[in-house]
Design a protein around this motif. Structure first.
Motif, mmCIF file in Angstrom:
data_model
loop_
_atom_site.group_PDB
_atom_site.id
_atom_site.type_symbol
_atom_site.label_atom_id
_atom_site.label_comp_id
_atom_site.label_asym_id
_atom_site.label_seq_id
_atom_site.Cartn_x
_atom_site.Cartn_y
_atom_site.Cartn_z
ATOM 1 N N MET A 156 0.821 -1.088 -0.096
ATOM 2 C CA MET A 156 0.033 -0.008 0.012
ATOM 3 C C MET A 156 0.994 1.419 -0.010
ATOM 4 N N ASN A 157 2.103 0.920 -0.243
ATOM 5 C CA ASN A 157 3.000 2.063 -0.599
ATOM 6 C C ASN A 157 2.688 3.248 -1.426
ATOM 7 N N ARG A 158 2.590 4.474 -0.835
ATOM 8 C CA ARG A 158 2.216 5.668 -1.895
ATOM 9 C C ARG A 158 3.874 6.102 -2.268
ATOM 10 N N VAL A 159 4.149 5.606 -3.440
ATOM 11 C CA VAL A 159 5.419 6.009 -4.044
ATOM 12 C C VAL A 159 5.570 7.539 -4.603
ATOM 13 N N MET A 162 -3.997 13.102 18.801
ATOM 14 C CA MET A 162 -4.032 13.685 17.625
ATOM 15 C C MET A 162 -4.326 12.518 16.433
ATOM 16 N N TYR A 163 -5.504 12.601 15.859
ATOM 17 C CA TYR A 163 -5.918 11.895 14.810
ATOM 18 C C TYR A 163 -5.181 12.235 13.472
ATOM 19 N N VAL A 164 -4.322 11.068 12.825
ATOM 20 C CA VAL A 164 -3.846 11.162 11.614
ATOM 21 C C VAL A 164 -4.483 10.357 10.589
ATOM 22 N N ALA A 165 -5.007 11.038 9.640
ATOM 23 C CA ALA A 165 -5.959 9.985 8.718
ATOM 24 C C ALA A 165 -5.553 10.144 7.302
ATOM 25 N N PRO A 166 -5.527 8.909 6.595
ATOM 26 C CA PRO A 166 -4.904 9.101 5.203
ATOM 27 C C PRO A 166 -6.020 9.412 4.467
ATOM 28 N N LYS A 167 -5.617 9.960 2.931
ATOM 29 C CA LYS A 167 -6.811 10.607 2.243
ATOM 30 C C LYS A 167 -7.684 9.264 1.978
ATOM 31 N N SER A 198 2.222 9.718 10.975
ATOM 32 C CA SER A 198 2.456 10.129 9.806
ATOM 33 C C SER A 198 2.582 9.366 8.550
ATOM 34 N N LEU A 199 3.887 8.555 8.704
ATOM 35 C CA LEU A 199 4.360 7.434 7.918
ATOM 36 C C LEU A 199 3.021 6.297 7.666
ATOM 37 N N LEU A 200 2.569 5.815 8.746
ATOM 38 C CA LEU A 200 1.532 4.774 8.821
ATOM 39 C C LEU A 200 0.278 5.334 7.998
ATOM 40 N N ALA A 201 -0.109 6.592 8.499
ATOM 41 C CA ALA A 201 -1.044 7.059 7.444
ATOM 42 C C ALA A 201 -0.980 7.410 5.980
ATOM 43 N N SER A 202 0.585 7.678 5.649
ATOM 44 C CA SER A 202 0.822 7.653 4.550
ATOM 45 C C SER A 202 0.697 6.503 3.579
ATOM 46 N N HIS A 203 0.648 5.313 4.361
ATOM 47 C CA HIS A 203 0.694 3.804 3.716
ATOM 48 C C HIS A 203 -0.795 3.461 3.619
ATOM 49 N N GLY A 204 -1.743 4.402 4.320
ATOM 50 C CA GLY A 204 -3.283 4.051 4.133
ATOM 51 C C GLY A 204 -3.803 3.708 5.398
ATOM 52 N N GLN A 226 -14.742 4.181 15.321
ATOM 53 C CA GLN A 226 -16.081 4.718 14.926
ATOM 54 C C GLN A 226 -15.711 5.858 13.832
ATOM 55 N N GLN A 227 -14.356 5.898 13.395
ATOM 56 C CA GLN A 227 -14.052 6.954 12.489
ATOM 57 C C GLN A 227 -14.312 6.408 11.138
ATOM 58 N N PRO A 228 -14.880 7.303 9.964
ATOM 59 C CA PRO A 228 -14.804 6.887 8.856
ATOM 60 C C PRO A 228 -13.468 6.238 8.217
ATOM 61 N N GLY A 229 -13.628 5.222 7.508
ATOM 62 C CA GLY A 229 -12.501 4.685 6.998
ATOM 63 C C GLY A 229 -11.773 3.616 7.845
ATOM 64 N N VAL A 230 -12.250 3.637 9.017
ATOM 65 C CA VAL A 230 -11.719 2.661 9.884
ATOM 66 C C VAL A 230 -12.488 1.437 9.960
ATOM 67 N N ASP A 231 -11.707 0.110 9.898
ATOM 68 C CA ASP A 231 -12.442 -1.031 10.042
ATOM 69 C C ASP A 231 -12.419 -1.313 11.682
ATOM 70 N N PRO A 232 -13.467 -1.382 12.169
ATOM 71 C CA PRO A 232 -13.459 -1.270 13.853
ATOM 72 C C PRO A 232 -13.089 -2.775 14.471
ATOM 73 N N ALA A 233 -13.009 -3.812 13.557
ATOM 74 C CA ALA A 233 -12.785 -4.966 13.853
ATOM 75 C C ALA A 233 -11.156 -5.255 13.702
ATOM 76 N N ARG A 234 -10.248 -4.283 13.142
ATOM 77 C CA ARG A 234 -9.164 -4.311 12.821
ATOM 78 C C ARG A 234 -8.228 -3.146 13.425
ATOM 79 N N VAL A 235 -8.651 -2.829 14.748
ATOM 80 C CA VAL A 235 -7.899 -1.670 15.307
ATOM 81 C C VAL A 235 -6.782 -2.532 16.050
#
Length: 411
Positions: A1-4, A168-173, A199-205, A240-249
């Motif tokens: 899922m790298n963002r090159v 701080m909540y850091v969210a990917p695009k 930041s790096l983890l969010a950059s990976h999605g 509970q955040q959009p884009g988050v799989d609550p079963a995979r936290v």
């Protein structure tokens, strides 16, 4: 899922003076995420002759860090940094990214200093000038840019007054899908964690909630009687955040914080699906920096002292430790956690990655100069142990395993 990010860069400069020597310096990615490897090559150097390849970067305080190795061009005048063994210099073994992590500060002991990248437009960015020279004359140079936050990543502060959390909540695009997410917090340094890992983890999605649990506004001043329920509140909010799989936290922490991470994973398996533990502890320890109470509470009662149970953990567990940890015996703790998971017949993957010669500072992304002694914000200079090369090896292996674990959870 790298963002090159970025494009190839090729720069060729004629050396100054009355000489026809020249070279071409190529890099496959001129702009990358900071945890991505780049591949540097020199072409057109004097065949069979030694050349110096160097890197320079300015840190957050304006200090210029420098690394350099002497390598020999092959019969075709080529040097591939991925395969070239230095004859001398700031690192000694074959390592295509050696110039990056082996940079030294302009003065003082490198083991007592760590490079912190400057900030541009609110985001950490590192610019490295890579150069090739022979007999003091520059043959070629180019500049690389390394980023900790890709385009589209956003950062949102959380407060106790509004969110019942300090963080701080850091969210990917956003992409319309739900992804594994990370609840992240630090260790005995307290305060809000540095945003480099989130930041790096969010950059990976992967969405990341970084929280403070003591030594910050709205939370206790000391690591004393911190409720594990506080972390459960954070995990619930994240799920509970959009884009988050609550079963995979997944919960991720280092040092003292790994105790809370394990306790959270064990007591709240419906909220947390496994853990990543850097330099872990396996037992609940007393309060810090002043002992005399418990560090943690659960349901209003002190936790420990004693081993932390893991039979309730519902998800994969990765523990990364060094054999030369000067802060505590994280190797023994990591091995003990795995044995207890085995005894509990845990059905999920669990692994202890033990790195010979590495110290306490094994958490985070690689390719950055880090000292083996840190300036701890509460107790002052604090020895982490290990060596810079061993700690770098630990970072690489631990980070790769972390990204692989998160990728395995994507559905």
């Amino acid at each position: 899922m790298n963002r090159v990010l970025g494009v190839s860069a090729v720069v060729c400069l004629l050396a100054a003076g009355c000489t026809s020597e020249h070279a071409a310096l190529t890099v496959d990615q001129a702009v990358t995420l900071a945890d991505q490897q780049v591949h540097l090559k020199v072409a057109g150097a004097p065949a069979g002759k030694p050349v110096d390849v160097a890197a320079e970067a300015v840190d957050r305080d304006g200090k210029k860090w420098h690394s350099q190795v002497t390598v020999t061009a092959d019969d075709h005048g080529t040097v591939d940094l991925d395969t070239a063994k230095p004859a001398s210099g700031s690192y000694h073994d074959v390592d295509g990214m050696g110039l990056f992590w082996s940079m030294n500060p302009p003065e003082g002991d490198p083991d007592e200093q760590s490079y912190v990248p400057p900030v541009e437009n609110g985001r950490p960015v590192e610019h490295l000038e890579i150069s090739v020279s022979r007999d003091g004359k520059q043959l070629a140079s180019t500049t690389l840019t390394r980023q900790w936050m890709s385009s589209g990543v956003t950062v949102r502060p959380l407060t106790m007054a509004k969110d019942k959390l300090t963080g701080m909540y850091v969210a990917p695009k956003t992409d319309g899908a739900k992804h594994p997410a990370v609840l992240f917090f630090g260790g005995s340094e307290g305060g809000l964690p540095a945003l480099s890992i989130p930041s790096l983890l969010a950059s990976h999605g992967y969405p990341v909630l970084a929280v403070a649990y003591f030594h910050a506004e709205g939370v206790p001043t000391e690591l004393r009687n911190v409720p594990i329920e506080y972390f459960a509140t954070a995990a619930r909010w994240l799920g509970q955040q959009p884009g988050v799989d609550p079963a995979r936290v997944v919960v991720m922490s280092a040092s003292f914080g790994t105790e809370a991470a394990l306790l959270l994973a064990d007591h709240f398996p419906a909220l947390v699906h496994g853990a990543v533990l850097f330099a872990p502890g396996a037992s609940a320890t007393p309060s810090f920096p002043h002992p005399g109470a418990s560090a943690w509470t659960y349901q209003g009662r002190p936790v420990g002292p004693g081993p932390i149970p893991v039979d309730g953990v519902d998800g994969p567990v990765l523990a990364v430790a060094g054999s030369a940890d000067a802060a505590w015996d994280s190797q023994q703790a990591a091995e003990l956690i795995m044995l207890e998971l085995d005894d509990a017949h845990d059905k999920f993957p669990h692994e202890a990655v033990i790195l010979p010669g590495a110290g306490h500072g094994v958490g985070g992304a690689p390719y950055l100069p880090r000292g083996t002694t840190i300036n701890h914000p509460i107790v002052g200079p604090y020895k982490f142990g290990g060596t810079r090369p061993s700690n770098e090896s630990a970072m690489r292996q631990g980070w790769a395993k972390t990204l692989a674990l998160l990728a395995s959870l994507q559905r």
